[in-house]
Motif scaffolding. Structure first.
Motif, PDB file in Angstrom:
ATOM      1  N   MET A 160       0.890  -1.295  -0.028  1.00 17.82           N
ATOM      2  CA  MET A 160      -0.274  -0.164  -0.090  1.00 17.82           C
ATOM      3  C   MET A 160       0.836   1.117  -0.091  1.00 17.82           C
ATOM      4  SD  MET A 160      -3.188   0.974   2.628  1.00 17.82           S
ATOM      5  CE  MET A 160      -2.321   0.625   4.286  1.00 17.82           C
ATOM      6  N   SER A 161       0.639   2.313  -0.800  1.00 18.50           N
ATOM      7  CA  SER A 161       1.375   3.516  -0.839  1.00 18.50           C
ATOM      8  C   SER A 161       1.028   4.351   0.429  1.00 18.50           C
ATOM      9  CB  SER A 161       0.856   4.177  -2.178  1.00 18.50           C
ATOM     10  OG  SER A 161      -0.177   4.896  -2.041  1.00 18.50           O
ATOM     11  N   ALA A 162       2.032   5.429   0.733  1.00 14.90           N
ATOM     12  CA  ALA A 162       1.854   6.270   1.629  1.00 14.90           C
ATOM     13  C   ALA A 162       0.640   7.029   1.392  1.00 14.90           C
ATOM     14  CB  ALA A 162       3.105   7.178   1.655  1.00 14.90           C
ATOM     15  N   ALA A 163       0.346   7.125   0.274  1.00 17.01           N
ATOM     16  CA  ALA A 163      -0.869   8.327   0.089  1.00 17.01           C
ATOM     17  C   ALA A 163      -2.063   7.168   0.373  1.00 17.01           C
ATOM     18  CB  ALA A 163      -0.856   8.752  -1.307  1.00 17.01           C
ATOM     19  N   ALA A 164      -2.115   6.039  -0.089  1.00 14.23           N
ATOM     20  CA  ALA A 164      -3.067   5.160   0.222  1.00 14.23           C
ATOM     21  C   ALA A 164      -3.368   5.133   1.846  1.00 14.23           C
ATOM     22  CB  ALA A 164      -2.915   3.821  -0.330  1.00 14.23           C
ATOM     23  N   ALA A 165      -2.637   5.148   2.502  1.00 14.09           N
ATOM     24  CA  ALA A 165      -2.629   4.929   3.896  1.00 14.09           C
ATOM     25  C   ALA A 165      -3.218   6.108   4.639  1.00 14.09           C
ATOM     26  CB  ALA A 165      -1.149   4.973   4.710  1.00 14.09           C
ATOM     27  N   ALA A 166      -3.348   7.337   4.013  1.00 10.84           N
ATOM     28  CA  ALA A 166      -3.914   8.533   4.123  1.00 10.84           C
ATOM     29  C   ALA A 166      -5.390   8.467   3.755  1.00 10.84           C
ATOM     30  CB  ALA A 166      -3.101   9.589   3.710  1.00 10.84           C
ATOM     31  N   VAL A 167      -5.724   7.539   2.964  1.00  9.85           N
ATOM     32  CA  VAL A 167      -7.238   7.788   2.319  1.00  9.85           C
ATOM     33  C   VAL A 167      -8.437   7.752   3.419  1.00  9.85           C
ATOM     34  CG1 VAL A 167      -9.106   6.260   1.015  1.00  9.85           C
ATOM     35  CG2 VAL A 167      -6.643   6.603   0.182  1.00  9.85           C
ATOM     36  N   PRO A 168      -8.287   7.021   4.574  1.00 11.86           N
ATOM     37  CA  PRO A 168      -9.323   7.245   5.435  1.00 11.86           C
ATOM     38  C   PRO A 168      -9.466   8.530   6.163  1.00 11.86           C
ATOM     39  CG  PRO A 168      -8.145   5.267   5.782  1.00 11.86           C
ATOM     40  CD  PRO A 168      -7.321   6.057   4.960  1.00 11.86           C
ATOM     41  N   GLN A 169      -8.425   9.163   6.316  1.00  9.87           N
ATOM     42  CA  GLN A 169      -8.510  10.591   6.645  1.00  9.87           C
ATOM     43  C   GLN A 169      -8.993  11.461   5.676  1.00  9.87           C
ATOM     44  OE1 GLN A 169      -5.509   8.908   7.240  1.00  9.87           O
ATOM     45  NE2 GLN A 169      -5.161   8.719   9.371  1.00  9.87           N
ATOM     46  N   ILE A 170      -8.317  11.308   4.485  1.00 10.46           N
ATOM     47  CA  ILE A 170      -9.027  11.965   3.306  1.00 10.46           C
ATOM     48  C   ILE A 170     -10.379  12.027   3.206  1.00 10.46           C
ATOM     49  CG2 ILE A 170      -8.830  12.813   0.868  1.00 10.46           C
ATOM     50  CD1 ILE A 170      -6.672  13.620   2.195  1.00 10.46           C
ATOM     51  N   ALA A 171     -10.884  10.922   3.383  1.00  9.96           N
ATOM     52  CA  ALA A 171     -12.454  10.486   2.989  1.00  9.96           C
ATOM     53  C   ALA A 171     -13.218  11.109   4.001  1.00  9.96           C
ATOM     54  CB  ALA A 171     -12.606   9.092   3.157  1.00  9.96           C
ATOM     55  N   LYS A 172     -12.801  10.968   5.393  1.00  9.83           N
ATOM     56  CA  LYS A 172     -13.436  11.653   6.571  1.00  9.83           C
ATOM     57  C   LYS A 172     -13.274  13.108   6.570  1.00  9.83           C
ATOM     58  CE  LYS A 172     -12.265   7.815   9.474  1.00  9.83           C
ATOM     59  NZ  LYS A 172     -11.420   7.430  10.770  1.00  9.83           N
ATOM     60  N   ALA A 173     -12.283  13.561   5.885  1.00  8.79           N
ATOM     61  CA  ALA A 173     -12.130  15.460   5.687  1.00  8.79           C
ATOM     62  C   ALA A 173     -13.225  15.579   4.772  1.00  8.79           C
ATOM     63  CB  ALA A 173     -10.644  15.629   5.391  1.00  8.79           C
TER      64      ALA A 173
ATOM     65  N   GLY B 185       3.400   8.243  -9.635  1.00  4.00           N
ATOM     66  CA  GLY B 185       2.172   8.133 -10.433  1.00  4.00           C
ATOM     67  C   GLY B 185       1.207   9.216 -10.389  1.00  4.00           C
ATOM     68  N   PRO B 186      -0.317   8.967 -10.677  1.00  2.00           N
ATOM     69  CA  PRO B 186      -1.012  10.188 -10.578  1.00  2.00           C
ATOM     70  C   PRO B 186      -1.653  10.369  -9.269  1.00  2.00           C
ATOM     71  CG  PRO B 186      -2.194   8.162 -11.370  1.00  2.00           C
ATOM     72  CD  PRO B 186      -0.733   7.837 -11.218  1.00  2.00           C
ATOM     73  N   GLN B 187      -1.349   9.527  -8.351  1.00  2.00           N
ATOM     74  CA  GLN B 187      -1.884   9.791  -6.948  1.00  2.00           C
ATOM     75  C   GLN B 187      -1.279  10.810  -6.123  1.00  2.00           C
ATOM     76  OE1 GLN B 187      -2.286   6.023  -5.202  1.00  2.00           O
ATOM     77  NE2 GLN B 187      -4.565   5.682  -5.850  1.00  2.00           N
ATOM     78  N   PRO B 188      -1.797  11.748  -5.368  1.00  2.00           N
ATOM     79  CA  PRO B 188      -0.975  12.376  -4.533  1.00  2.00           C
ATOM     80  C   PRO B 188       0.092  11.952  -3.648  1.00  2.00           C
ATOM     81  CG  PRO B 188      -3.093  12.378  -3.767  1.00  2.00           C
ATOM     82  CD  PRO B 188      -3.008  11.643  -4.865  1.00  2.00           C
ATOM     83  N   THR B 189       0.847  12.570  -3.232  1.00  2.00           N
ATOM     84  CA  THR B 189       2.274  11.804  -2.109  1.00  2.00           C
ATOM     85  C   THR B 189       1.137  11.981  -0.634  1.00  2.00           C
ATOM     86  OG1 THR B 189       3.065  14.194  -1.686  1.00  2.00           O
ATOM     87  CG2 THR B 189       3.839  12.829  -3.466  1.00  2.00           C
ATOM     88  N   LEU B 190       1.846  11.393   0.260  1.00  2.00           N
ATOM     89  CA  LEU B 190       1.624  11.506   1.532  1.00  2.00           C
ATOM     90  C   LEU B 190       1.664  12.903   2.187  1.00  2.00           C
ATOM     91  CD1 LEU B 190       0.351  10.183   4.272  1.00  2.00           C
ATOM     92  CD2 LEU B 190       2.622   9.350   4.867  1.00  2.00           C
ATOM     93  N   VAL B 191       2.754  13.431   1.522  1.00  2.00           N
ATOM     94  CA  VAL B 191       3.054  14.960   2.181  1.00  2.00           C
ATOM     95  C   VAL B 191       2.076  15.604   1.519  1.00  2.00           C
ATOM     96  CG1 VAL B 191       4.604  16.838   1.714  1.00  2.00           C
ATOM     97  CG2 VAL B 191       5.437  14.618   2.382  1.00  2.00           C
ATOM     98  N   GLU B 192       1.314  15.482   0.395  1.00  2.00           N
ATOM     99  CA  GLU B 192       0.253  16.367  -0.196  1.00  2.00           C
ATOM    100  C   GLU B 192      -0.973  16.288   0.596  1.00  2.00           C
ATOM    101  OE1 GLU B 192       1.587  16.960  -4.911  1.00  2.00           O
ATOM    102  OE2 GLU B 192       0.753  15.154  -4.268  1.00  2.00           O
ATOM    103  N   CYS B 193      -1.176  14.980   1.027  1.00  2.00           N
ATOM    104  CA  CYS B 193      -2.244  14.735   1.888  1.00  2.00           C
ATOM    105  C   CYS B 193      -2.196  15.179   3.159  1.00  2.00           C
ATOM    106  CB  CYS B 193      -2.502  13.078   2.085  1.00  2.00           C
ATOM    107  SG  CYS B 193      -3.056  12.153   0.488  1.00  2.00           S
ATOM    108  N   VAL B 194      -1.127  15.163   3.717  1.00  2.00           N
ATOM    109  CA  VAL B 194      -0.988  15.940   5.048  1.00  2.00           C
ATOM    110  C   VAL B 194      -1.286  17.399   5.010  1.00  2.00           C
ATOM    111  CG1 VAL B 194       0.576  16.408   6.937  1.00  2.00           C
ATOM    112  CG2 VAL B 194       0.470  13.904   5.778  1.00  2.00           C
ATOM    113  N   GLU B 195      -0.545  17.861   4.056  1.00  2.00           N
ATOM    114  CA  GLU B 195      -0.539  19.380   3.969  1.00  2.00           C
ATOM    115  C   GLU B 195      -2.087  19.861   3.519  1.00  2.00           C
ATOM    116  OE1 GLU B 195       2.088  20.307   0.545  1.00  2.00           O
ATOM    117  OE2 GLU B 195       3.773  20.365   2.101  1.00  2.00           O
ATOM    118  N   ALA B 196      -2.820  18.994   2.660  1.00  2.00           N
ATOM    119  CA  ALA B 196      -4.307  19.221   2.667  1.00  2.00           C
ATOM    120  C   ALA B 196      -5.190  19.338   3.671  1.00  2.00           C
ATOM    121  CB  ALA B 196      -4.862  18.569   1.490  1.00  2.00           C
TER     122      ALA B 196
END
Length: 193
Positions: free
Chosen positions: A1-14, A118-129
């Motif tokens: 699982m990519s680092a960004a994929a690990a942040a998916v639950p937080q992004i979905a909740k956000a 690839g096309p998915q955002p990085t974990l850093v981008e997810c955290v910043e968002a």
């Protein structure tokens, strides 16, 4: 699982929290608008000369004023209860951000967490968002609560209308930044083959 994929639950909740924020903000605006409208009516209803044209019974004016004051207090109480809901949303944004930062810290390679793969955002981008969402909503709430405290019976209708316009505009919330989180949600969502 990519680092960004690990942040998916937080992004979905956000994304869900953003919808809740907007809904509650709308309810806040409605409650504040009611209070401002009542202030405008009170100015007219308090003038005995103006009221005499409408009704010849003096006790009716007093009864109408009492009802308007009760409605004013009810609108402000409702506004304050909506502010409590917004506080909960801000706390939840903060919690999601903290979880995302923990995910970032747990990444085996922080440089890799910042590199696009690839096309998915990085974990850093997810955290910043997530941080952007949290800070925007927190700052907006820090503006809204004292602004609502300015709505008193001695506030002029013109000042009340200006305050309402500022309150409704959400000057600290930048839709473009909020849309980044929603875009990240789409980009990190599992894709069907």
């Amino acid at each position: 699982m990519s680092a960004a994929a690990a942040a998916v639950p937080q992004i979905a909740k956000a994304a869900i929290l953003w919808i809740e924020w907007n809904s509650t903000h709308g309810a806040c605006c409605q409650a504040l608008s009611s209070a401002v409208n009542i202030l405008e009516r009170l100015e007219v209803l308090s003038d005995a000369r103006m009221f005499a044209h409408v009704c010849q019974q003096p006790d009716v004016q007093q009864q109408v004023l009492v009802k308007q004051l009760a409605a004013f207090n009810k609108a402000l109480a409702l506004l304050h209860s909506h502010h409590e809901a917004l506080k909960g949303t801000v706390r939840e944004f903060e919690r999601l951000h903290v979880e995302a930062v923990r995910s970032l810290r747990a990444a085996a390679n922080l440089e890799a967490a910042a590199e696009p793969a690839g096309p998915q955002p990085t974990l850093v981008e997810c955290v910043e968002a997530l941080q952007d969402m949290w800070v925007m909503c927190k700052n907006e709430l820090l503006l809204k609560i004292p602004a609502a405290g300015l709505v008193t019976l001695d506030l002029s209708p013109a000042d009340a209308a200006a305050l309402l316009a500022c309150y409704q505009s959400q000057p600290n919330v930048l839709p473009a930044k909020a849309n980044v989180v929603l875009a990240l949600l789409k980009e990190t969502a599992p894709r069907s083959n």
